[in-house]
Design a protein around this motif. Structure first.
Motif, PDB file in Angstrom:
ATOM      1  N   THR A  91      35.544  42.748  39.854  1.00 60.49           N
ATOM      2  CA  THR A  91      35.071  41.944  40.963  1.00 60.49           C
ATOM      3  C   THR A  91      34.403  40.752  40.164  1.00 60.49           C
ATOM      4  O   THR A  91      33.239  40.888  40.067  1.00 60.49           O
ATOM      5  N   THR A 104      37.887  35.195  44.204  1.00 54.38           N
ATOM      6  CA  THR A 104      37.582  36.454  44.107  1.00 54.38           C
ATOM      7  C   THR A 104      38.794  37.035  43.460  1.00 54.38           C
ATOM      8  O   THR A 104      39.474  37.744  44.280  1.00 54.38           O
ATOM      9  N   TYR A 105      38.539  38.087  42.025  1.00 53.69           N
ATOM     10  CA  TYR A 105      40.039  38.959  41.405  1.00 53.69           C
ATOM     11  C   TYR A 105      39.562  40.069  41.301  1.00 53.69           C
ATOM     12  O   TYR A 105      37.667  40.619  40.978  1.00 53.69           O
ATOM     13  N   GLN A 106      40.099  41.274  40.986  1.00 54.59           N
ATOM     14  CA  GLN A 106      39.361  42.273  40.748  1.00 54.59           C
ATOM     15  C   GLN A 106      40.537  42.536  39.341  1.00 54.59           C
ATOM     16  O   GLN A 106      41.461  42.235  39.122  1.00 54.59           O
ATOM     17  N   LEU A 119      44.297  41.104  43.237  1.00 54.01           N
ATOM     18  CA  LEU A 119      43.938  42.400  41.725  1.00 54.01           C
ATOM     19  C   LEU A 119      44.574  41.564  40.710  1.00 54.01           C
ATOM     20  O   LEU A 119      46.053  41.606  41.034  1.00 54.01           O
TER      21      LEU A 119
END
Length: 159
Positions: A91, A104-106, A119
């Motif tokens: 993340t 924010t990205y996973q 995501l």
């Protein structure tokens, strides 16, 4: 066939969808087809044709999910030790240098990717640009609306 990586949370979400399709949607469509059949002439029965089309879609999705889950390599992202480098499951919090906006990205498997939930697929251009980088690094990314420059603020691994 190469096993596709998938997070434990993503696998659980796909299993939930599969269970819902099999236990709720499939019986509902079968009942709708039976009811439409009872109305008589099938050639001009729009309800029957719509229900059959939906049944085909649901059966296709069930097959797709079963295949994906059978070939998935489920990875517990909370146990990854990447020595601070970004790998599958990370993340990542980014700051766009021009605007200062944070995002924010996973990084997840291709089938569980959903940009609305932040995501991103491991094979996406952004994920490929992030893989191997560390907290504090900056990088440029060719976005659809031009080149963007980002700084990596935090990298974490969670369930």
């Amino acid at each position: 066939m190469k096993r596709a990586p998938m997070t434990a949370r993503g696998a659980e979400r796909l299993r939930g969808e599969l269970d819902r399709l099999k236990s709720t949607e499939r019986p509902r469509i079968i009942a709708a087809i039976a009811e439409a059949r009872a109305h008589g002439d099938l050639k001009e029965n729009a309800e029957y044709h719509a229900a059959r089309e939906l049944q085909g879609f649901i059966e296709g999705r069930i097959q797709e999910l079963e295949a994906a889950l059978s070939y998935a390599e489920v990875i517990d992202t909370s146990r990854l030790n990447s020595n601070g480098r970004i790998v599958f499951g990370a993340t990542v919090e980014l700051v766009e240098e021009a605007s200062g906006s944070e995002v924010t990205y996973q990084i997840v498997g291709d089938l569980e990717a959903d940009i609305k939930q932040r995501l991103i697929a491991v094979n996406s251009p952004l994920a490929r640009a992030l893989i191997g980088k560390s907290e504090g690094d900056t990088f440029e990314f060719q976005a659809p609306n031009g080149v963007k420059s980002y700084e990596i603020v935090t990298v974490r691994y969670e369930i």
